[in-house]
Scaffold this motif. Structure first.
Motif, short mmCIF file in Angstrom:
data_model
loop_
_atom_site.label_atom_id
_atom_site.label_comp_id
_atom_site.label_asym_id
_atom_site.label_seq_id
_atom_site.Cartn_x
_atom_site.Cartn_y
_atom_site.Cartn_z
N UNK A 1 -40.32 24.74 -2.17
CA UNK A 1 -39.06 25.60 -1.83
C UNK A 1 -39.40 26.95 -2.21
N UNK A 2 -39.33 27.99 -0.91
CA UNK A 2 -38.89 29.76 -2.07
C UNK A 2 -37.58 29.46 -2.21
N UNK A 3 -37.41 30.39 -3.55
CA UNK A 3 -35.97 30.57 -3.68
C UNK A 3 -35.55 31.53 -2.92
N UNK A 4 -34.23 31.84 -2.20
CA UNK A 4 -33.98 32.76 -1.89
C UNK A 4 -33.73 33.26 -2.32
N UNK A 5 -34.27 34.97 -2.02
CA UNK A 5 -33.77 36.42 -3.37
C UNK A 5 -32.32 36.93 -2.92
N UNK A 6 -31.87 37.02 -3.53
CA UNK A 6 -30.10 37.09 -3.96
C UNK A 6 -29.82 38.18 -2.97
N UNK A 7 -28.38 38.02 -2.47
CA UNK A 7 -27.93 38.63 -1.79
C UNK A 7 -26.64 38.26 -1.77
N UNK A 8 -25.97 39.76 -2.02
CA UNK A 8 -24.65 39.70 -2.26
C UNK A 8 -23.81 40.25 -1.05
N UNK A 9 -24.65 39.99 0.82
CA UNK A 9 -23.90 40.30 1.37
C UNK A 9 -23.09 39.22 2.26
N UNK A 10 -23.07 37.99 1.79
CA UNK A 10 -23.13 36.23 2.41
C UNK A 10 -22.74 36.42 3.50
N UNK A 11 -21.58 37.07 3.70
CA UNK A 11 -20.95 37.41 5.14
C UNK A 11 -21.26 38.48 5.96
N UNK A 12 -22.50 38.73 5.41
CA UNK A 12 -22.89 40.24 6.66
C UNK A 12 -21.91 40.86 7.12
N UNK A 13 -21.19 41.30 6.00
CA UNK A 13 -20.34 42.42 6.84
C UNK A 13 -20.71 44.07 6.91
N UNK A 14 -22.62 44.27 6.95
CA UNK A 14 -23.31 45.37 6.45
C UNK A 14 -22.82 45.50 8.53
N UNK A 15 -22.82 44.39 9.23
CA UNK A 15 -23.32 44.43 10.69
C UNK A 15 -21.60 45.00 11.06
N UNK A 16 -20.81 45.04 10.73
CA UNK A 16 -19.76 45.67 11.04
C UNK A 16 -20.18 47.15 11.55
N UNK A 17 -20.77 48.20 10.82
CA UNK A 17 -20.86 49.09 11.51
C UNK A 17 -22.31 49.28 12.43
N UNK A 18 -22.33 50.53 13.03
CA UNK A 18 -23.17 50.69 14.20
C UNK A 18 -24.70 50.74 13.93
N UNK A 19 -25.36 50.57 14.60
CA UNK A 19 -26.88 50.66 13.66
C UNK A 19 -27.47 51.83 13.11
N UNK A 20 -26.54 52.67 12.96
CA UNK A 20 -26.64 54.56 13.10
C UNK A 20 -27.02 54.32 11.86
N UNK A 21 -24.90 53.59 11.38
CA UNK A 21 -24.11 53.87 10.36
C UNK A 21 -25.54 53.20 9.37
N UNK A 22 -25.89 51.39 10.31
CA UNK A 22 -26.40 51.03 8.85
C UNK A 22 -27.58 51.34 8.39
N UNK A 23 -28.41 52.41 9.52
CA UNK A 23 -30.06 53.05 8.54
C UNK A 23 -29.34 53.79 7.64
N UNK A 24 -28.36 54.37 7.71
CA UNK A 24 -28.11 55.25 6.56
C UNK A 24 -28.09 54.48 4.99
N UNK A 25 -27.30 53.06 5.42
CA UNK A 25 -27.06 52.87 4.46
C UNK A 25 -27.85 51.81 4.22
N UNK A 26 -29.29 51.90 4.47
CA UNK A 26 -30.51 50.83 4.21
C UNK A 26 -31.50 51.90 3.74
#
Ligand SMILES: Cc1cc2nc3c(=O)[nH]c(=O)nc-3n(C[C@H](O)[C@H](O)[C@H](O)COP(=O)(O)OP(=O)(O)OC[C@H]3O[C@@H](n4cnc5c(N)ncnc54)[C@H](O)[C@@H]3O)c2cc1C
Length: 408
Positions: free
Chosen positions: A16-41
């Motif tokens: 099985x492919x191993x999961x990529x390390x992800x330190x946003x386990x509770x998906x906190x980025x989703x508290x931002x609007x789509x526009x602000x998420x785009x800035x963070x990305x």
């Protein structure tokens, strides 16, 4: 009869492919609007593409990556979280996520931003007059003028609120500054210094914008041999009869209470940066654990190693939830000094624990800068102590919850 089943037809079970390390386990980025998420990305892409490949060498060399500044200007994050005056705008949560994202790759770079945007621009934004904001903030937001913030002195650190020895004396339409400042980030090369000094007439702390490259009597010596945040250039400033026009005195900075308004916001941001620092160390440690073999197996398959990783992501997730709530409190106009102090103390302490576990997980390689954990491990020490030490944050919090001050 021979079997019809040839070896070629057997289904070979793929691992099985191993999961990529992800330190946003509770998906906190989703508290931002789509526009602000785009800035963070966008910031993440910049940090991973432009900064990550070169930053360890700068850290080892104790030098600042000036080559990256043109691309930073293009990112359009100058004055993020501040409205008007050419600033990037956006919510205070966005400011936090941007600083967390930058620190996830390099806490020094986040500190450079924290000093220039949070402390220097923040002082003018919070304590400056309308005219001063119009004049200074647009070129700073474009990174054409870089700022620093001079509060700490060689003999006065935690006790800055009541003990500053740098003096300001009114002389006609100008002020004369005398004294020394220590630890000042960006000072060896920046353009503008926000200097906090005690007015000899009324004893109050006031802020001054000093055009340090052209003002006689202002000199800076770089602090050498740091073991943390080596990319940030810190300076020891000496001021001998430095003349500053009254027009450069922060017009709404009339006592240390006004300085503290700036510090509240930067402590808010350091909590995010410390969380980013822990995220960077965790992701590097997890990747290492998935690849490093001992006893013929990836070390990630050992229970004790998984325990370390579980404790790391728990620390990070707890800090993320806390700082996201901090941002909500600010939007609701309820963020107090004690709220910011708790966040700064908690997130930096948890970061310290987390980076130490990451260091441990890499064994010997954990102390070699090339393996990308040692830098976070060392840098966290500075985050824990600057912007008010862990003890000072807990004293601010302690006063708020008990009603009794215990600073002296
Ligand atoms: C990398 C780095 C960057 C920095 N950048 C800047 C900057 O850009 N601008 C700026 O102005 N400053 C800057 N600082 C200074 C920083 O804010 C101070 O180092 C910090 O506030 C602590 O002051 P100090 O180092 O003088 O320690 P001290 O105040 O001497 O404290 C020493 C120890 O005593 C403890 N202590 C002190 N008083 C008490 C008390 N009442 N009760 C309990 N314990 C106490 C402290 O918690 C600490 O553990 C920077 C520092 C570093 C390390």
């Amino acid at each position: 009869m021979a079997s019809v089943m040839t070896p070629e037809r057997k289904t070979v079970k793929q691992p099985k492919p191993l999961p990529k390390p992800n330190s946003d386990f509770y998906q906190l980025l989703e508290v931002l609007s789509a526009d602000e998420q785009a800035v963070v990305k966008k910031v993440r892409a910049f940090m991973e593409t432009n900064v990550a490949p070169v930053i360890t060498q700068y850290w080892v060399d104790d030098s600042f990556p000036f080559e990256l500044l043109p691309a930073v200007k293009e990112l359009g994050i100058g004055g993020v979280g501040m409205k008007g005056y050419g600033c990037a705008g956006g919510s205070l949560a966005l400011l936090g996520f941007v600083q967390m994202e930058i620190a996830r790759v390099d806490p020094s770079f986040a500190t450079f931003m924290g000093v220039h945007v949070g402390l220097a621009m923040g002082s003018i934004y919070i304590d400056g007059s309308e005219e001063q904001k119009q004049k200074w903030l647009p070129p700073m937001a474009r990174f054409e003028k870089i700022g620093c913030f001079g509060l700490t002195e060689p003999l006065v650190g935690s006790g800055a609120s009541g003990g500053l020895t740098t003096t300001a004396k009114r002389d006609g339409d100008a002020w004369i500054l005398n004294g020394e400042k220590r630890w000042i980030g960006n000072a060896p090369w920046c353009d503008l210094s926000i200097i906090w000094a005690r007015d000899l007439a009324d004893g109050q702390v006031k802020g001054f914008i000093v055009e340090n490259k052209t003002t006689p009597g202002f000199s800076v010596e770089k602090i050498e041999h740091k073991i943390a945040l080596r990319v940030v250039q810190n300076g020891h400033i000496t001021m001998k009869d430095v003349r500053v026009p009254e027009a450069n005195r922060l017009q709404s900075g009339n006592s240390f209470r006004d300085t503290a308004k700036v510090l509240k916001m930067t402590r808010y941001a350091v909590a995010w940066m410390a969380t980013g620092c822990a995220m960077g160390a965790y992701e590097a440690a997890l990747k290492y654990a998935q690849e490093r073999l001992q006893f013929g197996k990836p070390i990630a398959s050992f229970q004790l190693v998984q325990d370390l990783l579980a404790k790391m992501i728990a620390n990070i997730t707890a800090s993320q939830c806390l700082i996201a709530r901090q941002a909500q409190l600010h939007v609701e106009g309820k963020l107090t000094d004690a709220h910011a102090a708790l966040a700064k103390a908690f997130a930096t302490a948890k970061c310290r624990e987390t980076v130490a576990w990451a260091r441990e997980l890499l064994g010997g390689n954990g102390i070699v800068a090339d393996y990308n954990v040692a830098r976070f491990f060392a840098d966290c020490e500075a985050l824990y102590s600057y912007e008010g030490t862990y003890q000072m944050q807990n004293l601010i919090l302690g006063k708020a919850i008990t009603g009794v001050g215990a600073f002296v």
